[in-house]
Design a protein around this motif. Structure first.
Motif, PDB file in Angstrom:
ATOM      1  N   SER A  95       1.811  -3.391  -1.084  1.00  0.00           N
ATOM      2  CA  SER A  95       2.729  -3.581   0.046  1.00  0.00           C
ATOM      3  C   SER A  95       2.070  -4.394   1.149  1.00  0.00           C
ATOM      4  CB  SER A  95       3.167  -2.224   0.595  1.00  0.00           C
ATOM      5  OG  SER A  95       3.942  -1.536  -0.349  1.00  0.00           O
ATOM      6  N   LEU A  96       0.820  -4.094   1.437  1.00  0.00           N
ATOM      7  CA  LEU A  96       0.114  -4.860   2.468  1.00  0.00           C
ATOM      8  C   LEU A  96      -0.065  -6.317   2.047  1.00  0.00           C
ATOM      9  CD1 LEU A  96      -2.546  -2.284   3.659  1.00  0.00           C
ATOM     10  CD2 LEU A  96      -0.450  -2.987   4.813  1.00  0.00           C
ATOM     11  N   TYR A 137      -3.086   9.717  -6.310  1.00  0.00           N
ATOM     12  CA  TYR A 137      -3.818   8.979  -5.276  1.00  0.00           C
ATOM     13  C   TYR A 137      -4.064   7.533  -5.688  1.00  0.00           C
ATOM     14  CZ  TYR A 137      -4.413  13.543  -3.253  1.00  0.00           C
ATOM     15  OH  TYR A 137      -4.171  14.777  -2.709  1.00  0.00           O
ATOM     16  N   PRO A 182       8.496   6.281   4.294  1.00  0.00           N
ATOM     17  CA  PRO A 182       8.215   7.382   3.369  1.00  0.00           C
ATOM     18  C   PRO A 182       9.387   8.354   3.260  1.00  0.00           C
ATOM     19  CG  PRO A 182       7.252   7.859   5.482  1.00  0.00           C
ATOM     20  CD  PRO A 182       7.895   6.490   5.596  1.00  0.00           C
ATOM     21  N   PRO A 224       7.925   6.289  -1.591  1.00  0.00           N
ATOM     22  CA  PRO A 224       8.650   5.301  -0.792  1.00  0.00           C
ATOM     23  C   PRO A 224      10.149   5.586  -0.818  1.00  0.00           C
ATOM     24  CG  PRO A 224       7.742   4.298  -2.786  1.00  0.00           C
ATOM     25  CD  PRO A 224       7.266   5.702  -2.740  1.00  0.00           C
ATOM     26  N   LEU A 276       7.586   0.406   3.260  1.00  0.00           N
ATOM     27  CA  LEU A 276       6.657   1.467   3.670  1.00  0.00           C
ATOM     28  C   LEU A 276       7.304   2.687   4.309  1.00  0.00           C
ATOM     29  CD1 LEU A 276       3.760  -0.768   4.962  1.00  0.00           C
ATOM     30  CD2 LEU A 276       3.874   0.501   2.834  1.00  0.00           C
ATOM     31  N   TYR A 332       0.064   1.142  -4.495  1.00  0.00           N
ATOM     32  CA  TYR A 332       1.319   0.865  -3.795  1.00  0.00           C
ATOM     33  C   TYR A 332       1.060   0.350  -2.375  1.00  0.00           C
ATOM     34  CZ  TYR A 332       5.566   1.749  -1.206  1.00  0.00           C
ATOM     35  OH  TYR A 332       6.642   1.620  -0.375  1.00  0.00           O
ATOM     36  N   LEU A 333       0.182   1.011  -1.644  1.00  0.00           N
ATOM     37  CA  LEU A 333      -0.120   0.571  -0.280  1.00  0.00           C
ATOM     38  C   LEU A 333      -0.809  -0.792  -0.270  1.00  0.00           C
ATOM     39  CD1 LEU A 333      -1.292   3.872   1.434  1.00  0.00           C
ATOM     40  CD2 LEU A 333       0.865   2.654   1.751  1.00  0.00           C
ATOM     41  N   GLY A 334      -1.741  -0.995  -1.180  1.00  0.00           N
ATOM     42  CA  GLY A 334      -2.411  -2.296  -1.264  1.00  0.00           C
ATOM     43  C   GLY A 334      -1.442  -3.410  -1.618  1.00  0.00           C
ATOM     44  N   ILE A 342      -0.714   5.758  -5.100  1.00  0.00           N
ATOM     45  CA  ILE A 342      -0.500   5.516  -3.665  1.00  0.00           C
ATOM     46  C   ILE A 342      -1.373   4.372  -3.183  1.00  0.00           C
ATOM     47  CG2 ILE A 342      -0.856   6.513  -1.364  1.00  0.00           C
ATOM     48  CD1 ILE A 342       1.682   7.482  -2.608  1.00  0.00           C
ATOM     49  N   ALA A 343      -2.625   4.333  -3.609  1.00  0.00           N
ATOM     50  CA  ALA A 343      -3.526   3.254  -3.196  1.00  0.00           C
ATOM     51  C   ALA A 343      -3.039   1.898  -3.693  1.00  0.00           C
ATOM     52  CB  ALA A 343      -4.936   3.528  -3.696  1.00  0.00           C
TER      53      ALA A 343
END
Length: 120
Positions: free
Chosen positions: A25-26, A15, A58, A70, A56, A21-23, A18-19
């Motif tokens: 990417s954004l 987790y 999946p 990803p 992004l 990675y998403l942060g 993922i956090a």
């Protein structure tokens, strides 16, 4: 001195990854937004959608501990190992997300044209 990041030990690694990675990417997409604004109108939006799809999209990893990952990582791994099945199974989600983004962009463009008053 107390450990400032001790609270991160309580979060499972998956987790946390993922956090981050998403942060990240954004953050990259936000930075690319400013570059895309300087590009010609259709090219800027299309480049943003392609970058969004690359970052992004999946896919599901294989193995006993399969998780969401990803698709670009699996695509690069497929190219490195020259496994055609792995390449195609990771390219399809990227192309789907890009096609969906282009379709939504087309609809948004038509909506903007409809909403703007015509000057005659």
């Amino acid at each position: 001195m107390p450990n400032l990041f001790a609270f991160l030990d309580t979060i499972p690694e998956y987790y946390l990854a993922i956090a981050v990675y998403l942060g990240g990417s954004l953050f990259v997409l936000w930075l690319w937004y400013f570059i895309a604004r300087a590009l010609p109108r259709p090219i800027g939006g299309m480049s943003w959608i392609l970058l969004f799809a690359l970052l992004l999209s999946p896919t599901i990893t294989e193995g006993t501990n399969a998780k969401i990952a990803p698709a670009i990582v699996g695509l690069m791994f497929g190219f490195l190992t020259d496994e055609k099945h792995l390449i195609w199974s990771n390219l399809v989600p990227i192309l789907f997300v890009a096609a969906l983004g282009f379709f939504l962009g087309y609809l948004w463009n038509k909506y903007q044209e409809y909403r703007e008053p015509t000057t005659e």
